[in-house]
Write a protein that holds these residues in place. Sequence first.
Motif, PDB file in Angstrom:
ATOM      1  N   ARG A 196       0.842  -1.189   0.000  1.00  0.00           N
ATOM      2  CA  ARG A 196       0.000   0.000   0.000  1.00  0.00           C
ATOM      3  C   ARG A 196       0.881   1.244   0.000  1.00  0.00           C
ATOM      4  O   ARG A 196       1.983   1.229   0.525  1.00  0.00           O
ATOM      5  CB  ARG A 196      -0.946  -0.017   1.191  1.00  0.00           C
ATOM      6  CG  ARG A 196      -0.257  -0.104   2.521  1.00  0.00           C
ATOM      7  CD  ARG A 196      -1.135  -0.760   3.587  1.00  0.00           C
ATOM      8  NE  ARG A 196      -0.499  -0.734   4.893  1.00  0.00           N
ATOM      9  CZ  ARG A 196       0.447  -1.587   5.290  1.00  0.00           C
ATOM     10  NH1 ARG A 196       0.882  -2.515   4.477  1.00  0.00           N
ATOM     11  NH2 ARG A 196       0.961  -1.497   6.499  1.00  0.00           N
ATOM     12  N   ILE A 197       0.368   2.298  -0.601  1.00  0.00           N
ATOM     13  CA  ILE A 197       1.124   3.546  -0.691  1.00  0.00           C
ATOM     14  C   ILE A 197       0.288   4.660  -0.073  1.00  0.00           C
ATOM     15  O   ILE A 197      -0.895   4.817  -0.378  1.00  0.00           O
ATOM     16  CB  ILE A 197       1.509   3.865  -2.150  1.00  0.00           C
ATOM     17  CG1 ILE A 197       2.358   5.126  -2.232  1.00  0.00           C
ATOM     18  CG2 ILE A 197       0.294   3.963  -3.042  1.00  0.00           C
ATOM     19  CD1 ILE A 197       3.016   5.351  -3.583  1.00  0.00           C
ATOM     20  N   ARG A 198       0.906   5.394   0.834  1.00  0.00           N
ATOM     21  CA  ARG A 198       0.271   6.579   1.418  1.00  0.00           C
ATOM     22  C   ARG A 198       0.679   7.744   0.523  1.00  0.00           C
ATOM     23  O   ARG A 198       1.831   8.159   0.512  1.00  0.00           O
ATOM     24  CB  ARG A 198       0.719   6.788   2.859  1.00  0.00           C
ATOM     25  CG  ARG A 198      -0.095   7.855   3.557  1.00  0.00           C
ATOM     26  CD  ARG A 198       0.116   7.857   5.059  1.00  0.00           C
ATOM     27  NE  ARG A 198      -0.154   6.591   5.713  1.00  0.00           N
ATOM     28  CZ  ARG A 198      -1.363   6.149   6.096  1.00  0.00           C
ATOM     29  NH1 ARG A 198      -2.421   6.898   5.850  1.00  0.00           N
ATOM     30  NH2 ARG A 198      -1.515   5.006   6.707  1.00  0.00           N
ATOM     31  N   LEU A 199      -0.268   8.230  -0.250  1.00  0.00           N
ATOM     32  CA  LEU A 199      -0.005   9.273  -1.246  1.00  0.00           C
ATOM     33  C   LEU A 199       0.348  10.591  -0.582  1.00  0.00           C
ATOM     34  O   LEU A 199      -0.014  10.839   0.578  1.00  0.00           O
ATOM     35  CB  LEU A 199      -1.214   9.428  -2.151  1.00  0.00           C
ATOM     36  CG  LEU A 199      -1.543   8.186  -2.995  1.00  0.00           C
ATOM     37  CD1 LEU A 199      -2.864   8.369  -3.715  1.00  0.00           C
ATOM     38  CD2 LEU A 199      -0.430   7.891  -3.982  1.00  0.00           C
ATOM     39  N   ASP A 241       1.740  -4.431  -6.964  1.00  0.00           N
ATOM     40  CA  ASP A 241       0.970  -3.206  -7.126  1.00  0.00           C
ATOM     41  C   ASP A 241       0.549  -2.704  -5.763  1.00  0.00           C
ATOM     42  O   ASP A 241      -0.106  -3.414  -5.005  1.00  0.00           O
ATOM     43  CB  ASP A 241      -0.279  -3.474  -7.981  1.00  0.00           C
ATOM     44  CG  ASP A 241       0.058  -3.727  -9.428  1.00  0.00           C
ATOM     45  OD1 ASP A 241       1.097  -3.207  -9.898  1.00  0.00           O
ATOM     46  OD2 ASP A 241      -0.712  -4.432 -10.102  1.00  0.00           O
ATOM     47  N   ALA A 242       0.941  -1.464  -5.454  1.00  0.00           N
ATOM     48  CA  ALA A 242       0.587  -0.852  -4.177  1.00  0.00           C
ATOM     49  C   ALA A 242      -0.751  -0.139  -4.312  1.00  0.00           C
ATOM     50  O   ALA A 242      -0.949   0.665  -5.232  1.00  0.00           O
ATOM     51  CB  ALA A 242       1.662   0.114  -3.733  1.00  0.00           C
ATOM     52  N   GLN A 243      -1.644  -0.442  -3.391  1.00  0.00           N
ATOM     53  CA  GLN A 243      -2.956   0.203  -3.362  1.00  0.00           C
ATOM     54  C   GLN A 243      -2.842   1.528  -2.609  1.00  0.00           C
ATOM     55  O   GLN A 243      -2.228   1.588  -1.552  1.00  0.00           O
ATOM     56  CB  GLN A 243      -3.967  -0.692  -2.647  1.00  0.00           C
ATOM     57  CG  GLN A 243      -4.195  -2.025  -3.322  1.00  0.00           C
ATOM     58  CD  GLN A 243      -4.903  -1.901  -4.651  1.00  0.00           C
ATOM     59  OE1 GLN A 243      -5.714  -0.995  -4.858  1.00  0.00           O
ATOM     60  NE2 GLN A 243      -4.573  -2.790  -5.570  1.00  0.00           N
ATOM     61  N   PRO A 244      -3.425   2.602  -3.135  1.00  0.00           N
ATOM     62  CA  PRO A 244      -3.354   3.883  -2.424  1.00  0.00           C
ATOM     63  C   PRO A 244      -4.232   3.895  -1.163  1.00  0.00           C
ATOM     64  O   PRO A 244      -5.325   3.364  -1.156  1.00  0.00           O
ATOM     65  CB  PRO A 244      -3.859   4.880  -3.457  1.00  0.00           C
ATOM     66  CG  PRO A 244      -4.611   4.104  -4.466  1.00  0.00           C
ATOM     67  CD  PRO A 244      -4.108   2.699  -4.415  1.00  0.00           C
ATOM     68  N   VAL A 245      -3.685   4.490  -0.112  1.00  0.00           N
ATOM     69  CA  VAL A 245      -4.423   4.695   1.151  1.00  0.00           C
ATOM     70  C   VAL A 245      -4.198   6.139   1.585  1.00  0.00           C
ATOM     71  O   VAL A 245      -3.210   6.764   1.204  1.00  0.00           O
ATOM     72  CB  VAL A 245      -3.970   3.720   2.265  1.00  0.00           C
ATOM     73  CG1 VAL A 245      -4.318   2.299   1.907  1.00  0.00           C
ATOM     74  CG2 VAL A 245      -2.512   3.855   2.573  1.00  0.00           C
ATOM     75  N   ARG A 246      -5.096   6.647   2.384  1.00  0.00           N
ATOM     76  CA  ARG A 246      -4.931   8.023   2.888  1.00  0.00           C
ATOM     77  C   ARG A 246      -4.689   7.984   4.363  1.00  0.00           C
ATOM     78  O   ARG A 246      -5.013   7.123   5.084  1.00  0.00           O
ATOM     79  CB  ARG A 246      -6.187   8.853   2.595  1.00  0.00           C
ATOM     80  CG  ARG A 246      -6.307   9.232   1.162  1.00  0.00           C
ATOM     81  CD  ARG A 246      -5.512  10.450   0.866  1.00  0.00           C
ATOM     82  NE  ARG A 246      -5.534  10.710  -0.560  1.00  0.00           N
ATOM     83  CZ  ARG A 246      -4.694  11.501  -1.128  1.00  0.00           C
ATOM     84  NH1 ARG A 246      -3.775  12.108  -0.463  1.00  0.00           N
ATOM     85  NH2 ARG A 246      -4.749  11.708  -2.416  1.00  0.00           N
TER      86      ARG A 246
END
Length: 181
Positions: A68-71, A176-181
Amino acid sequence: MKTVNPLYLLNLRGRWGLHQSQWARLRSLARAVCIGVLFCASIQGSSAFADRANSELSQTSVSIGDARIRLPLPGQTTAVVYLTLHNASSQQQLLTGVKVVGSDRAELHKHIHENGMMKMRKVDQIPVVAGDTLSFEPGGYHIMVFDMAVAAPALSAQRVYPVTLIFEGGQSVNADAQPVR
């Protein structure tokens, strides 16, 4: 039960009513096609095997989970990636680099306690012990992503961000990294 001569089955000339010269040309063409197919298959197979051996770790030996990626926040360009890395192989793997699509630069980082302070430091390599699972999470190892090109928040939350982990020897594993906030 009557046995059939295999040569009889292969003698299609008589069944098709071909002249001997036509049959000879057809056989030559069939041989050439078979040889060409076998040659192409051997080249494709050997290059695919070499590419896989040289550039990718077997998905069964090293795998990435929960990427996961913290945008970046609005107006910022730095993101962070968290994931779980599992080494199912019998040998230690040495993680030496990372790439994230959509960024100019990504680095391996670790939080450390030093003199009562929590600090973040870049690390050049991370050993992944054989048979072990390593978590990249807040307060530990993580991937810092710099100069991230992010579209509008509504659009960026709908896509995935390919992450490539690079190991010693040039092998790599993708996720694939899923976006998270």
